[in-house]
Design a protein around this motif. Structure first.
Motif, mmCIF file in Angstrom:
data_model
loop_
_atom_site.group_PDB
_atom_site.id
_atom_site.type_symbol
_atom_site.label_atom_id
_atom_site.label_comp_id
_atom_site.label_asym_id
_atom_site.label_seq_id
_atom_site.Cartn_x
_atom_site.Cartn_y
_atom_site.Cartn_z
ATOM 1 N N TYR A 29 -3.874 4.198 -17.121
ATOM 2 C CA TYR A 29 -5.188 4.836 -16.966
ATOM 3 C C TYR A 29 -4.880 6.370 -17.593
ATOM 4 O O TYR A 29 -5.754 6.783 -17.890
ATOM 5 C CB TYR A 29 -5.351 4.857 -15.580
ATOM 6 C CG TYR A 29 -6.824 5.705 -15.262
ATOM 7 C CD1 TYR A 29 -7.966 4.979 -15.848
ATOM 8 C CD2 TYR A 29 -6.826 6.729 -14.605
ATOM 9 C CE1 TYR A 29 -9.111 5.841 -15.595
ATOM 10 C CE2 TYR A 29 -8.310 7.593 -14.518
ATOM 11 C CZ TYR A 29 -9.265 6.984 -14.938
ATOM 12 O OH TYR A 29 -10.356 7.512 -14.741
ATOM 13 N N ASP A 30 -3.806 6.831 -17.476
ATOM 14 C CA ASP A 30 -3.592 8.349 -17.995
ATOM 15 C C ASP A 30 -3.857 8.186 -19.509
ATOM 16 O O ASP A 30 -4.324 9.324 -20.050
ATOM 17 C CB ASP A 30 -2.045 8.876 -17.777
ATOM 18 C CG ASP A 30 -0.994 8.170 -18.375
ATOM 19 O OD1 ASP A 30 -0.334 8.667 -19.280
ATOM 20 O OD2 ASP A 30 -1.184 6.915 -18.004
ATOM 21 N N MET A 31 -3.629 7.272 -20.299
ATOM 22 C CA MET A 31 -3.843 7.063 -21.651
ATOM 23 C C MET A 31 -5.440 7.200 -22.041
ATOM 24 O O MET A 31 -5.903 7.687 -22.814
ATOM 25 C CB MET A 31 -3.058 5.814 -22.164
ATOM 26 C CG MET A 31 -3.197 5.656 -23.861
ATOM 27 S SD MET A 31 -2.138 4.519 -24.283
ATOM 28 C CE MET A 31 -1.783 5.046 -25.905
ATOM 29 N N ILE A 32 -6.169 6.391 -20.958
ATOM 30 C CA ILE A 32 -7.573 6.292 -21.035
ATOM 31 C C ILE A 32 -7.953 7.868 -21.015
ATOM 32 O O ILE A 32 -9.136 8.355 -21.740
ATOM 33 C CB ILE A 32 -8.145 5.421 -20.045
ATOM 34 C CG1 ILE A 32 -7.794 4.082 -20.404
ATOM 35 C CG2 ILE A 32 -9.779 5.507 -19.957
ATOM 36 C CD1 ILE A 32 -8.117 2.994 -19.313
ATOM 37 N N LEU A 33 -7.571 8.443 -20.117
ATOM 38 C CA LEU A 33 -8.275 10.025 -19.675
ATOM 39 C C LEU A 33 -7.740 10.899 -20.828
ATOM 40 O O LEU A 33 -8.641 11.589 -21.284
ATOM 41 C CB LEU A 33 -7.555 10.315 -18.566
ATOM 42 C CG LEU A 33 -7.697 9.797 -17.314
ATOM 43 C CD1 LEU A 33 -6.996 10.481 -16.071
ATOM 44 C CD2 LEU A 33 -9.150 10.120 -17.072
ATOM 45 N N ARG A 34 -6.694 10.580 -21.353
ATOM 46 C CA ARG A 34 -6.144 11.440 -22.814
ATOM 47 C C ARG A 34 -7.081 10.956 -23.842
ATOM 48 O O ARG A 34 -7.471 11.867 -24.705
ATOM 49 C CB ARG A 34 -4.735 11.178 -23.029
ATOM 50 C CG ARG A 34 -3.749 12.013 -22.338
ATOM 51 C CD ARG A 34 -2.470 11.953 -22.922
ATOM 52 N NE ARG A 34 -1.792 10.521 -23.112
ATOM 53 C CZ ARG A 34 -1.121 10.207 -22.610
ATOM 54 N NH1 ARG A 34 -0.228 10.661 -21.328
ATOM 55 N NH2 ARG A 34 -0.676 8.821 -22.992
ATOM 56 N N THR A 42 -3.957 10.100 -30.905
ATOM 57 C CA THR A 42 -3.898 9.772 -29.470
ATOM 58 C C THR A 42 -4.954 8.694 -29.324
ATOM 59 O O THR A 42 -4.863 7.568 -28.739
ATOM 60 C CB THR A 42 -4.328 10.769 -28.618
ATOM 61 O OG1 THR A 42 -3.015 11.608 -28.703
ATOM 62 C CG2 THR A 42 -4.180 10.341 -27.191
ATOM 63 N N GLY A 43 -6.291 8.873 -29.786
ATOM 64 C CA GLY A 43 -7.262 7.895 -29.757
ATOM 65 C C GLY A 43 -7.133 6.551 -30.543
ATOM 66 O O GLY A 43 -7.296 5.651 -30.167
ATOM 67 N N GLN A 44 -6.443 6.840 -31.611
ATOM 68 C CA GLN A 44 -6.044 5.585 -32.441
ATOM 69 C C GLN A 44 -4.974 4.807 -31.664
ATOM 70 O O GLN A 44 -5.061 3.470 -31.716
ATOM 71 C CB GLN A 44 -5.646 5.983 -33.768
ATOM 72 C CG GLN A 44 -5.170 4.910 -34.756
ATOM 73 C CD GLN A 44 -6.672 4.186 -35.101
ATOM 74 O OE1 GLN A 44 -7.645 4.628 -35.232
ATOM 75 N NE2 GLN A 44 -6.492 2.727 -34.899
ATOM 76 N N ASP A 45 -3.761 5.333 -31.166
ATOM 77 C CA ASP A 45 -3.170 4.746 -30.342
ATOM 78 C C ASP A 45 -3.607 4.004 -29.230
ATOM 79 O O ASP A 45 -3.253 2.641 -29.054
ATOM 80 C CB ASP A 45 -1.765 5.693 -29.549
ATOM 81 C CG ASP A 45 -1.049 6.107 -30.741
ATOM 82 O OD1 ASP A 45 -1.018 5.705 -32.068
ATOM 83 O OD2 ASP A 45 -0.263 7.189 -30.624
ATOM 84 N N PHE A 46 -4.689 4.747 -28.598
ATOM 85 C CA PHE A 46 -5.420 4.056 -27.446
ATOM 86 C C PHE A 46 -5.996 2.783 -27.808
ATOM 87 O O PHE A 46 -6.026 1.670 -27.232
ATOM 88 C CB PHE A 46 -6.365 5.018 -26.746
ATOM 89 C CG PHE A 46 -7.196 4.542 -25.862
ATOM 90 C CD1 PHE A 46 -7.019 4.061 -24.723
ATOM 91 C CD2 PHE A 46 -8.466 4.414 -26.391
ATOM 92 C CE1 PHE A 46 -7.786 3.418 -23.772
ATOM 93 C CE2 PHE A 46 -9.580 3.972 -25.499
ATOM 94 C CZ PHE A 46 -9.388 3.285 -24.492
#
Length: 163
Positions: A29-34, A42-46
């Motif tokens: 979930y912390d990756m969704i928040l980032r 960061t968005g591409q990794d997500f």
């Protein structure tokens, strides 16, 4: 096999729901928040992680879904019979753990299908995963409430009977 008076059962229940709510379709979930705040790498990794997990979930659902549903149905039916017909507390505890997890599993597959069908990216993907997490939390809250009430009833009835 007293489950509802055992501290380990309640710890396992809390860890299970904490884990389910932290990992949304296999994405922390912390990756969704980032991803909500940041752009670029960061968005591409997500989005890559979501795509990988969606493909994995849907592959499992398409290749083994019928077998998994059949096995889960068999196990839950057997546990319901053992727990509530034959009054085995351990089986009752497993039913109260497993039944809401089957709802969460259905929700995961449904969300993965929606992400693939709509080809979601960026803010729309974040919104969909956040909505999925809220629905999972609602299932968890209802499940925890029912489990706590049933557990208290079992503990009160066993102490009233001198057990």
């Amino acid at each position: 096999m007293r489950s509802f008076s055992n501290l380990w059962f309640w710890i396992a229940l809390a860890v299970m729901w904490s884990t389910v709510n932290h990992w949304v379709l296999g994405v922390p979930y912390d990756m969704i928040l980032r991803a909500r705040r940041a752009k670029g790498e960061t968005g591409q990794d997500f989005e890559d992680l979501v795509r990988i997990n969606v493909n994995r979930i849907l592959l499992i659902a398409e290749e083994s879904g019928v077998l998994l549903v059949g096995f889960a149905s068999f196990m839950l039916t057997a546990l319901v019979l053992l727990g509530f017909v034959y009054d085995r507390e351990f089986a009752q505890a497993l039913v109260l753990l497993g039944t809401p997890m089957t709802l969460v599993a259905w929700l995961v597959v449904r969300t993965a299908r929606a992400i693939r069908a709509r080809d979601l990216h960026g803010p729309d993907l974040v919104k969909r995963l956040s909505r999925h997490r809220v629905m999972t939390q609602v299932i968890g809250i209802i499940s925890l409430f029912i489990t706590a009430m049933w557990g208290m009833l079992q503990n009160f009835s066993s102490s009233a009977l001198g057990g």
